[in-house]
Write a protein that holds these residues in place. Sequence first.
Motif, PDB file in Angstrom:
ATOM      1  N   SER A  60      49.002  79.782 104.621  1.00 14.40           N
ATOM      2  CA  SER A  60      50.268  80.300 104.120  1.00 14.40           C
ATOM      3  C   SER A  60      51.428  79.837 104.985  1.00 14.40           C
ATOM      4  O   SER A  60      51.265  79.501 106.145  1.00 14.40           O
ATOM      5  CB  SER A  60      50.231  81.820 104.074  1.00 14.40           C
ATOM      6  N   TYR A  61      52.604  79.836 104.381  1.00 22.08           N
ATOM      7  CA  TYR A  61      53.831  79.529 105.106  1.00 22.08           C
ATOM      8  C   TYR A  61      54.748  80.731 104.962  1.00 22.08           C
ATOM      9  O   TYR A  61      54.858  81.308 103.884  1.00 22.08           O
ATOM     10  CB  TYR A  61      54.481  78.275 104.527  1.00 22.08           C
ATOM     11  N   ILE A  62      55.422  81.069 106.026  1.00 22.33           N
ATOM     12  CA  ILE A  62      56.227  82.290 106.104  1.00 22.33           C
ATOM     13  C   ILE A  62      55.350  83.456 105.650  1.00 22.33           C
ATOM     14  O   ILE A  62      54.248  83.578 106.108  1.00 22.33           O
ATOM     15  CB  ILE A  62      57.553  82.188 105.326  1.00 22.33           C
ATOM     16  N   ARG A  63      55.718  84.227 104.736  1.00 28.43           N
ATOM     17  CA  ARG A  63      54.953  85.430 104.416  1.00 28.43           C
ATOM     18  C   ARG A  63      53.519  85.073 104.030  1.00 28.43           C
ATOM     19  O   ARG A  63      52.793  84.432 104.757  1.00 28.43           O
ATOM     20  CB  ARG A  63      55.638  86.161 103.295  1.00 28.43           C
ATOM     21  N   ASN A  64      53.137  85.463 102.867  1.00 33.51           N
ATOM     22  CA  ASN A  64      51.773  85.163 102.467  1.00 33.51           C
ATOM     23  C   ASN A  64      51.739  84.228 101.277  1.00 33.51           C
ATOM     24  O   ASN A  64      50.931  84.365 100.388  1.00 33.51           O
ATOM     25  CB  ASN A  64      51.014  86.449 102.174  1.00 33.51           C
ATOM     26  N   TYR A  65      52.702  83.313 101.277  1.00 35.45           N
ATOM     27  CA  TYR A  65      52.631  82.324 100.213  1.00 35.45           C
ATOM     28  C   TYR A  65      51.429  81.438 100.436  1.00 35.45           C
ATOM     29  O   TYR A  65      51.263  80.896 101.533  1.00 35.45           O
ATOM     30  CB  TYR A  65      53.875  81.442 100.235  1.00 35.45           C
ATOM     31  N   PRO A  66      50.590  81.251  99.450  1.00 36.61           N
ATOM     32  CA  PRO A  66      49.501  80.288  99.650  1.00 36.61           C
ATOM     33  C   PRO A  66      50.097  78.898  99.801  1.00 36.61           C
ATOM     34  O   PRO A  66      51.143  78.595  99.215  1.00 36.61           O
ATOM     35  CB  PRO A  66      48.677  80.410  98.368  1.00 36.61           C
TER      36      PRO A  66
END
Lengths: 490, 1074
Positions: B692-698
């Motif tokens: 993930s990048y930043i939050r929990n974006y796949p």
Amino acid sequence: MKKGNRKIFAFILVILIQVSCSDWMEQLPPQGLIREEFWKTKEDVEAVVMGAYISFADMDDLLFKFGEIRADMVKGDINQPDDEQKIMEGNIYPDNTLCAWNMFYKVINDCNDVIKFAPKVQGIDNTFSDYLLYGFLSEAYFMRSLCYFYLVRVYKDVPLVLEPTETDASNVYLPKTNGDEVLVQIRQDLENIRNYATIDGYPTFAETRGRATKASIDALLADIALWTFDYEACISHVQNIEASIKYKLMPSAEWFEIYYPGNSFEGIFEIQYDNNLNHNNKTAGLTAQYSYNYDPSDHALELFAKKYAREMVRGEDASIKKYSESDFIIWKYVGMAPDGETERFGSVANSCNWIVYRYADVLLMKAEALSQLGRFSDALAIINEIRNRADVPPLNIADSKTAYEDAIMDERALELAFEGKRWFDLLRMGRRNNYSRKSKLIEIIIRNVPSTQKRILATKLTNPMGWYLPVYELEMERNKNLVQNPFYNF
Amino acid sequence: MKKIKNTVILVLGLFSFSLAFSQQKAVIRGRVIDKADRMAVIGATVIEYDQDNRVLNGTVCDVNGDFVLQMKDPNHEVKVVMIGYRTKVIPTGGAGTMTIELESSNIELGEVVVTARKKEENSLINIEDRDIASSRVKIDMVEMRDVGVVSASDALQGRVSGLDIIDASGDPGSGSQLVIRGLSSMGNNKPLIVIDGIPQYMTPSDFDLSSADQEDISNLINIALQDIKSIEVLKDAASTAIYGSKGADGVLLIETYKGRLGKVQFDYQYKKTLNFQPRAIPMLNGDEYIMLQLEEWHNKEGIFEIPPEIAYDRDYFNFHNYSANTDWIGAITQNAVTNDHYFNISGGGEKTRYFTSFSYVDEGGTTISTNAKRFSTRVNLDYFLSKKILFSVLFSYTNNKVDGNLSLEKRNIREMAYVKAPNMSIWERDVHGNPTGEYFTPINSYQGSGSVFFNPVAVARLGKDDRVENSLQNSFTLSYNLLNWVKLRETVSFQFGGDKRNNYLPYNAIGADWLSWTINKAEEGNNMYSSVNTETQLAFDSPFDSSNHVLSGALTWITDQSNYEWMNIQGNKTPSTGIQDPAINPQINWIGDGSGSSRGLGILLNLNYKYKDRYMIQTILRSDAHSSFGSNHRWGLFKGLSGAWRFSQESFMKSIPFLGESLLRMSWGVSGRQPTDPYARFATYESTNLGSYIRNYPSIVNRFVQLDNLKWESIETVDVGLEMLLFNDRLSFEGVIYNKTTTNLLFQNYYIPGSSGFDSLKFFNGGELGNRGWEIMMEYRLIQKKDFRLSVNANISHNINSFKQLPANFNREQSTSINNGEYPKRVIQGQPIGSFFGFRYEGVYSTDEDALARDAAGNILYDNEGIPIPMMFQSTYTFKGGDAKYADINHDGKIDLNDVVYIGDSNPDFIGGFGASLKYKSIEFSCGFHYRLGFDIINGVAMETEGMDSRNNQSKAVLRRWRVQGQDEKDMLPRAYLNHPANNLGSDRYVEKGDFMRLLNVMIGYKLKPEICEKLKLRTLGISFSARKLMTFTNYGGQDPEIGQDASDPFWIGVDNAKTPPPRMFTFTMSAGF
């Protein structure tokens, strides 16, 4: 039924059973994500956009090295890898692993994939609005352009790949494209997509700093314009950012918040790291006390150390930190407060963002453009605004482009120290006005070079192609259509 | 599954349809008596059978010899069968009572000479052996039964021309490398193994993460040698084309014993083998090592502070641990014993024939803590339902347990033993020199980190690397004669196998601190595969009445599906060394798994035509589809055309008295190879490491490029051969010349420019690889008397390998590193695969003044100030006296990449073997030699142990090193110099001729005379003694010159890396038959 007929019947039956298995050959892998199963929803598009950021984030150490090691703000310590030391000393050969550009192209390929497939996904996913589609596209174009801008500044001419490598039938053996043409292409791309980029349409504040926005596109465009000495364009791009209320200079007392906790009002585009997500930066590892990789150079000490400098906000305990008379380190990436004591630890140890663009940076770009256009007082106002914020006395500069160039160069060195900017600033200076000040650049480069080689290298570097890195040897071998940078063709 | 179901329905259908006739019934009664004494015969069997010889009903006579049989059809005949009597057939002609007289069958058997012309059973091509016009060699394995070998590959070594067999390692349970007629592809040159007509499962490339080398060949290890009746080697593409996409690298057809008509027989064989390791390379002892180290330090640094480990400092707390004289090689070497038990039962009647065997081998290894145990069993069953229907079942099961040793940091136990400092002791001693009972495993030793320079004895004894492998195979064949000349055959076979690997490395086996990830590391891996093959064949024989024209052929439909799965788990820091399971309590390092399946279809048509027993022509056409290709390249066409002329049958040749049956043959064929990864063609995406990048974006990125151009690698062979029998068939001769070309070579991980966003393509077809050569096999029966037989045999083959063409964008130089211990890797068009490139080593500079740059004429070069130019290494180091001298090919005063030249290759020019067998009355003697000539080996062990540039232990050869200025002796080695930049470059200094000839087998046996056996109530009894690898004639300086050809990539080079050499074995064999 006669006996013979039965036999024939049985035989035909056997044949029919065997032939009737259609579609039997199509085997899809049980694990893994294949293209046939991908590019179906807007979430797929978003995931690849995120992948491009992540891949870019893998390069923070590389961006640090490209931006600093040939310049005059850092010096190598005992753990500096051999290849990097060689680059620092001007002993650059195509077999230097730092010359590999593949990480940039990995990001470019993922962006190209998004640019190609995202519009197709819209045909499948009904919830995929134009707003989202163009938002993702603007991020992809931004990341691709950013990569190309770095590539052009590091290598000058590079293959311009605008299509994803989809199959083994794709042409992967592209020749180099002139760097100026690459810049024309990316400026056009950015200008075309700028209007679709969001201003702050992301759910979290971190994303408005960590993902492409209108302001980050403006900043990149300004940077490209300055690099190509298109000063008017540079000024107008920076004005676009100034017009937004989302960005401002941090007050003096909060200057260090640009780095810790980061994502300040000053940040325009920052690659985000987060120990909690196991997403660690590499700059902390490069600059921490016991890594012995990169330390501030003597020149940087002159700028920042209490012994010499009057820098209170940006100086010792902020940009650098002193352990002993002979032991200074870069503090921006490892410190948690501008006190030279509180170190980042635990879950924030490797969380310092890599700041690609911030407000002070673009302001100084504008100052540079203004001064080059002869609008000295406007330029001086910006310089003194930055200096005022840094709590150092304002400057008075003679009305000469050179004097302003030097003053802005120094100011940028102070403000943007160790942020991967210095080498590109110097390169811009060296290229300006048909290389009229290249000797100043060469003088700086050869500071790092062992004394025996200084003279030879100084002569050789009058050829500006020597300022760019060679194409990595392996890449040359794998792609016969590439031409090596002539400076490295012995 | 659908396929299986269909097949079952088909089989059931065939049953029901052939049993579907029944008519009116009748009852017959009678008594069976002995014709001679007219006494009742008790227990005779009375059977009713139909026109097709199918058994319908039967009964057994009671104590009075009476029987009652209810017949299905009174028109049928009954058969009366009793052991010891001749079988009698009686037409009943309806109900009634009868007396049947049986005749005793005590007939004396004279010497019967049977000359059978057998037609191949289970063959895909339906042709007689003697008419085959393509290149095959069949080896009878009967005589190898008593020799002290465990696997079939060992038994074949040196016996078949064109078949190169090299022991992969001398460790028990390890396989061999088999190469037929030179390296023809990359990654997998392993021939297809077909056991009783069933092609054996081939491991896909991503099946297992650990070396798949051994598993691949285990098909040959997994079968008990004594079960094998014969092995046939198919060498040219005209014959391997029938295996289509699997036959590219040659085929080994293994035939096992079948049950035969007759009384039940029991055979038992016991072999006891003593394994001895050949003499090791003599290494420095502790004192010599310390001396060498001091010299290395001194030469490098002048005055220096002596590290305490080599300083003879009695106050040093580790003094006792660093003042030993340890023979590490000796400490990890042992003599071992192998026990091999084999038992079989075979027999059968007219209806059923069976063969079943059990084998247990416990193989001891010559490296400590190595051992392999194999249990295997086999059941071959034939059931003749009627004259028209034959049903056979083959079943086999093997359990293989291999205990091995761990390799750490890419060094195995033996490699470590060679370089481990001999002044270190195996067992730890305290300050006073008292043993502590622990292995000496410091975290940091003089040589470096304790987990890199580990204690080999401790790792062998305390660590484990165990593998348990199970494989099961079951096949059913039903053949049905549709017409007199048409036969339908359906074969369904199942293969199932799995292996389980367990590694464990306890903390006390290595020196590492408690935070190190290698502490108490446990790893477990499981693999499983299954495959189902079906073959439906319609075979026909000659429909002509005329014997002038013989036509035969077959149409075959083949399906093949296989599945695999693997799982791997690795954990570390288990709380105690008692817990060796990675799933219990440790910190899990990683877990991985994978699975996949592949499917293939093949249609095969072959026609064989023979005219007047003289002119033969055979054609094969096979079309294959495989799921690893996209629909555009899915079908591949493989073909073979061969012709033969049996010139000895021509009338004008009849006048030559010494000429037996002889033929001239020619063949051409194309066979293929598919990629080992069934899913390589798909473009794949993967989650980034972080996910993930930043939050929990796949976050997902591209991983592999889609392969639209992936196609079959194809191998084309042209082959001309001459087979002759001369002098009353006493001399047999076979000579062949061939030319083999591989096109569309499958390159694995083919590099592409980084600007594509990728590093490599998983597979790429391109280039051409050629092999051409000749082969001769001969056997001469010198003496052929009743009590005295002597025959000799010999074979030789010659092969030349070369890259005929390389792909246009091929990166021909893979590693340009020319540092110590490294060979730059190159591929050059026209040179063979496995060529070495490096510097030419020219000895040692005797003095500093000698190390000067010279021009082509040998004159010293001067700079413009008149000072001689010193010889440099890459413009960074100036050579001095005592340094290694390399040829400055371009005379520029610098040793660099431009001075790298071709220095040898690892392909043998000649391979072969010869042997003799002698039989005098009951005594048998045989011997066999194996040789391999004209190839080079990089002596990797010497490179590590003669460089004198590190803290590794060195071999005794370094006692001849340069020490003082002006020293100039024959065979002198360079000076000792710690971390010298250039003294140990990849040069021809370590390239040695690997040529060897060895006495592979020698056996003397004695068989008890039949009369004595009879007294002992035995059928046969024999004992024999044999020795294996008794003598080796070679100039190679390493421990063993058997270095395999494992060309997994085009840059492969043959390096001797201290594998366990094959042991010398002495075997006692006892076999008895009941």
